[in-house]
Write an enzyme that holds these catalytic residues in place. Structure first.
Site, short mmCIF file in Angstrom:
data_model
loop_
_atom_site.label_atom_id
_atom_site.label_comp_id
_atom_site.label_asym_id
_atom_site.label_seq_id
_atom_site.Cartn_x
_atom_site.Cartn_y
_atom_site.Cartn_z
CE1 TYR A 123 -10.17 -41.01 -41.83
CE2 TYR A 123 -12.42 -41.79 -42.11
CZ TYR A 123 -11.18 -41.90 -41.52
OH TYR A 123 -10.93 -42.91 -40.61
CE LYS A 139 -11.70 -46.16 -42.76
NZ LYS A 139 -11.31 -46.84 -41.50
CG ASP A 180 -9.04 -34.85 -38.58
OD1 ASP A 180 -8.49 -34.48 -37.55
OD2 ASP A 180 -10.22 -35.27 -38.61
CG HIS A 191 -8.59 -36.48 -44.24
ND1 HIS A 191 -9.65 -35.75 -44.72
CD2 HIS A 191 -8.90 -36.75 -42.95
CE1 HIS A 191 -10.55 -35.58 -43.77
NE2 HIS A 191 -10.11 -36.18 -42.68
CG ASN A 197 -8.52 -33.45 -30.24
OD1 ASN A 197 -8.74 -34.39 -31.02
ND2 ASN A 197 -8.93 -32.21 -30.50
CD GLU A 216 -11.51 -40.18 -32.67
OE1 GLU A 216 -12.57 -40.15 -32.05
OE2 GLU A 216 -11.43 -40.00 -33.90
CD GLU A 247 -7.68 -42.77 -39.36
OE1 GLU A 247 -8.26 -43.05 -40.43
OE2 GLU A 247 -8.18 -42.04 -38.48
#
Length: 925
Positions: free
Chosen positions: A378, A382, A450, A454, A525, A527, A531
């Site tokens: 991750y 970024k 995720d 990522h 879910n 968030e 992304e």
């Protein structure tokens, strides 16, 4: 951004042989635990001391599938994933699953079914939910299964399976499906209601009951009869093995729903196309007639779907956490949306101070650690994202040294990850058919969370590299590894045996899910919807840069679809989704049961509002469609925050700039000194973003371009059109308002009207002193291409001698040349006024010696008085100059411009293009 905070450990040794599925050459594992992939590789064995998927207590877990499904790739990160991923040791069935309008939970006795219609506001007012509560359970008499397994699935349906050794039950459920289709053996059909039902219709094999205020229709095979005894409703199947039930929008719908009771859904498929600035999708259910010949059905469309379907709908509706669902009586429907464009970077603008921007760029390029200590997937992503945003910005202002340094940093780090055996690598899990990066983070290994968050950064960074270095992106080099990440996260193939179709993206819900196991009472879910969009934008750019139109168009479909879902379900832009008692205008997280004003790690309002903004990229422009909602969003953040943003001020300034660039620019001017950029941001990018939008205006989402890599901006009523052409030949982009823009090969072009012109900062041809005028505003050294003609606007009856008025502009950038003292500007043009009297085309040639946007020399030539006889006339520099300003000098990355307009008259004329009589020669060698 973060789906779960748990950390667990487990280990397994696995091997794999991958199928190509159209995303690169197949690779078989080598003798060692390494699978080659072009110049790269990944491991078929997890690194020592690391874990794969586990239960909540850390025990290794494998997919919970029937024998029929055992070797199929499981689409984890779905609305029903807990059927296949047993997160909790004491629950071998499922957690609540939110199909909408129905909710479900598997139990030992069958499938609980609910229809929650009254929201609850919980968590101190920070969350709304339509929580699952069973109205009834679908089963068989005596069924007591030790577990529930996933038996089959399609794009938005799933078939759970129960067996206790004597009885077996299969049910098919899905998004938008009012029906539950059941097939069973070994016992009678049994419906157990949560409270005593009220019968409103009894027609033998068709029974209408009301439970907890919700109306259900039960359908047994013809010849059967339902029997009601307290809360138990049973029917013999008469030698058949099927029955169904449906939640009705009202009791008067029974006759219509009865027609489709035995048209069993067997699968679901979405198809998409992105063309001409429009994304179209078709959603189709396949069915099987258990009785009779009827193959139709009914479907409930979410808000993001029915807003964009041209297909007729009934008057029936359902309640859902996503607002009203509307019913269509058909097995398919279509949607059509204006494409959400993506740019590699915002286009150049005169508002940007190049020296200041260069200083900001150097802060990043010369940092002692440009990756800020990142080691896991991750945070490495970024850091890659931060650098990737600056590459086209540096290139745009001629800072090629900085550009290349950033590209080198990105290549080096990606190649480390794309090579097995080092401190960082990717490993394939054969059981779960997934690729996991190690070091992992936020449960990307132990929970399969995720991956799209990522890996989206990696794909986006690779797309930027591919824009400048196609050899690096080739399958034989590093492209195969990029495509393997795509296969893990956004695989367009349903036949790939190594990875599932679109792992995280829920095509019917319109957005992605983040949790790999979906092991929550509130369902799955997501968030950071932004992304998720980052991956879609990366697909658009990667596909465009590598010539893979299939991936490009997939990215466009995913982005455009999720954009509408974000607009409705995260930001409630139309204020038609969130329940009236919920005191917030946005949510940080969407759950299957509703939404929450929260994040996984903090209650800080800045992060709650910013988590669905980051990363800010050329794929973020879609957020600008609902500018009023952005204003409300920022205002709420400041109220909840007790003042303007501090920690994530840069992200929220950039967000505000999409709706009100001047306000964002004011905040930047007042607060840019001494702040700490968000980890994926930089001063260089924030400055460029805000000042560019302040100069060009906010994105205009009412207009789309004919290619996905295009966008429009509007300031004070003036539109600026921009597009990037990744191809090797020039192309013309047509916008939905009729404007066109010709874009040179491998360049960005920007203009304010038909034809437009090259981006004033984009490098162009760098050699030669003889240029042809080419339609679309281009000066080119190329001598091939078709002949054409451009129309010169009328002078509108006013003397425009010496002052360009609505000129047609031709330009070339990045020109290097040494001034030839004995030479002068020359041109040869052919013009035609037709039979109109009194027209006078006029030319001005300008030289911007360094490409900084300031023209150091202009030469205005006398106008040429045309005759009123149709046919070409020749206009050259021999008419003499009317005015000259400035001085000539050597060209170093400079810009040369020719403007031509009608100085007199009240009609249009024409100028020839693309021929030897459409030539400008400059005094350089």
């Amino acid at each position: 951004m973060r789906t779960s905070l748990s950390r667990s450990a487990a280990a397994a040794v696995l091997t794999v042989a991958l199928a190509a599925a159209g995303l690169g050459p197949a690779a078989s594992p080598a003798a060692a635990a390494t699978v080659p992939a072009g110049s790269g590789s990944y491991s078929d064995t997890r690194p020592a001391g690391t874990s794969g998927p586990t239960t909540g207590t850390g025990a290794p877990v494998t997919p919970k599938l029937t024998a029929a499904a055992r070797n199929k790739p499981v689409p984890t990160n779905d609305w029903w994933s807990s059927l296949a991923y047993q997160r909790y040791g004491d629950n071998p069935y499922s957690t609540p699953m939110y199909g909408h309008p129905l909710t479900y939970q598997a139990t030992s006795g069958g499938l609980q079914v609910g229809y929650p219609t009254a929201p609850a506001i919980v968590g101190d007012g920070r969350q709304y939910e339509y929580a699952h509560k069973a109205d009834l359970t679908v089963g068989l008499s005596g069924l007591n299964s030790p577990d529930t397994k996933a038996d089959a699935w399609s794009d938005w349906t799933v078939t759970p399976y129960w067996s206790d050794g004597t009885r077996t039950l299969r049910t098919t459920i899905g998004h938008g499906m009012p029906f539950v289709y059941a097939e069973g053996s070994g016992g009678d059909a049994r419906i157990t209601t949560a409270s005593t039902p009220t019968v409103f219709a009894d027609q033998g094999n068709v029974l209408g009951v009301t439970v907890a205020g919700h109306h259900y229709a039960l359908f047994a095979p013809t010849g059967s009869d339902w029997s009601v005894s307290g809360s138990a409703i049973t029917a013999g199947l008469g030698g058949k093995n099927y029955f169904s039930l449906a939640v009705l929008p009202s009791t008067d719908a029974l006759a219509t729903y009865r027609k489709y009771a035995f048209s069993f859904v067997t699968g679901s498929t979405v198809g998409w196309a992105s063309e001409g600035g429009t994304v179209k999708a078709t959603y189709t259910l396949t069915t099987e007639a258990k009785e009779g010949t009827e193959r139709g059905t009914v479907q409930a469309l979410y808000r993001h779907q029915w807003l964009h379907t041209p297909d007729p709908l009934t008057s029936w509706t359902y309640v859902s956490p996503r607002g009203t669902m509307k019913v269509r009586e058909s097995a398919s429907f279509t949607t059509s949306q204006r494409s959400a464009g993506v740019l590699p970077a915002l286009p150049a603008s005169p508002g940007v101070d190049k020296a200041r921007l260069t200083g900001y760029l150097n802060e990043v390029a010369n940092a002692s650690d440009p990756f800020s200590g990142a080691t896991d997937t991750y945070w490495t992503g970024k850091a890659l994202g931060r650098l990737a945003q600056l590459v086209p910005v540096a290139d745009q202002i001629g800072q090629t040294g900085i550009r290349d340094k950033l590209l080198g940093l990105m290549k080096g780090r990606l190649q480390e990850w794309f090579t097995a055996g080092g401190a960082s690598e990717f490993s394939y899990d054969r059981d779960w058919k997934t690729l996991t990066g190690y070091p992992a983070s936020y449960g990307s290994d132990t929970e399969l969370n995720d991956h799209h968050f990522h890996y989206g950064y990696y794909v986006y960074a690779a797309a930027v590299i591919a824009q400048y270095d196609q050899a690096w992106a080739a399958d034989s080099a590093w492209g195969t590894m990029v495509k393997t990440l795509v296969r893990d996260t956004a695989n367009p193939s349903r036949t790939d045996t190594a990875f599932p179709f679109l792992r995280g993206f829920d095509v019917y819900a319109g957005h992605s899910w983040a949790s790999g196991h979906q092991g929550f009472a509130a369902g799955n879910n997501q968030e950071s919807s932004s992304e998720s969009v980052n991956l879609s934008a990366g697909l658009v750019l990667w596909g465009a840069a590598t010539g893979d139109t299939g991936l490009r168009d997939l990215g466009s479909y995913l982005l455009t679809t999720e954009s509408e879902a974000i607009t409705q379900y995260w930001f409630d832009a139309d204020r038609q989704v969130f329940p009236s008692g919920f005191g917030h205008g946005t949510v940080g997280m969407v759950w299957g049961s509703g939404g929450a004003y929260s994040t996984w790690w903090t209650a800080n309002p800045e992060e709650i509002h910013g988590i669905n903004v980051l990363p800010v990229t050329g794929g973020s422009l879609h957020l600008a469609r609902e500018k009023a909602a952005i204003g409300r969003n920022i205002a709420e953040m400041e109220r909840e925050n007790g003042g303007p943003a501090v920690e994530w001020r840069d992200l929220l300034w950039e967000f505000e700039a999409l709706a009100d660039p001047a306000a964002a620019k004011g905040k930047w001017d007042a607060g840019n000194a001494g702040y700490t950029p968000e980890q994926g941001e930089s001063r260089a990018h924030t400055y460029h973003w805000i000042t560019t939008l302040d100069s060009l205006g906010a994105p205009d989402m009412t207009v789309s371009g004919s290619i996905p890599t295009s966008a429009v901006f509007t300031r004070n009523g003036v539109r600026t059109y921009s597009a990037h052409n990744h191809g090797s030949t020039a192309r013309t982009v047509t916008f939905s308002d009729g404007a066109t823009l010709t874009v040179p090969a491998r360049s960005t072009a920007t203009g304010t009207g038909t034809g437009g012109g090259p981006d004033p900062e984009e490098p162009g041809p760098s050699t030669g002193n003889t240029f042809r005028l080419k339609s679309g505003g281009v000066l080119t050294t190329a001598t091939d291409g078709a002949a054409g003609a451009d129309t010169l606007a009328a002078a509108d009856g006013i003397n425009r001698d010496g002052t360009p008025y609505r000129p047609t502009v031709y330009e070339v950038k990045g020109v290097d040349g040494t001034l030839d003292p004995g030479a002068a500007t020359t041109f040869r043009l052919r013009v035609d006024a037709g039979t109109t009297v009194g027209l006078a085309p006029q030319v001005r040639v300008g030289y911007d010696l360094t490409g900084d946007g300031t023209f150091d020399r202009t030469e205005t030539f006398r106008y040429f008085a045309t005759d009123p006889v149709a046919g070409w006339e020749e206009y050259t520099q021999a008419v003499g100059t009317k005015a000259v300003t400035g001085s000539l000098g050597d060209l170093r990355g400079g810009t040369v411009r020719l403007e031509i307009w009608n100085a007199l008259g009240n009609a249009t004329s024409r100028v020839q293009t693309g021929t030897e009589a459409a030539v400008l020669r400059i005094p350089y060698v």
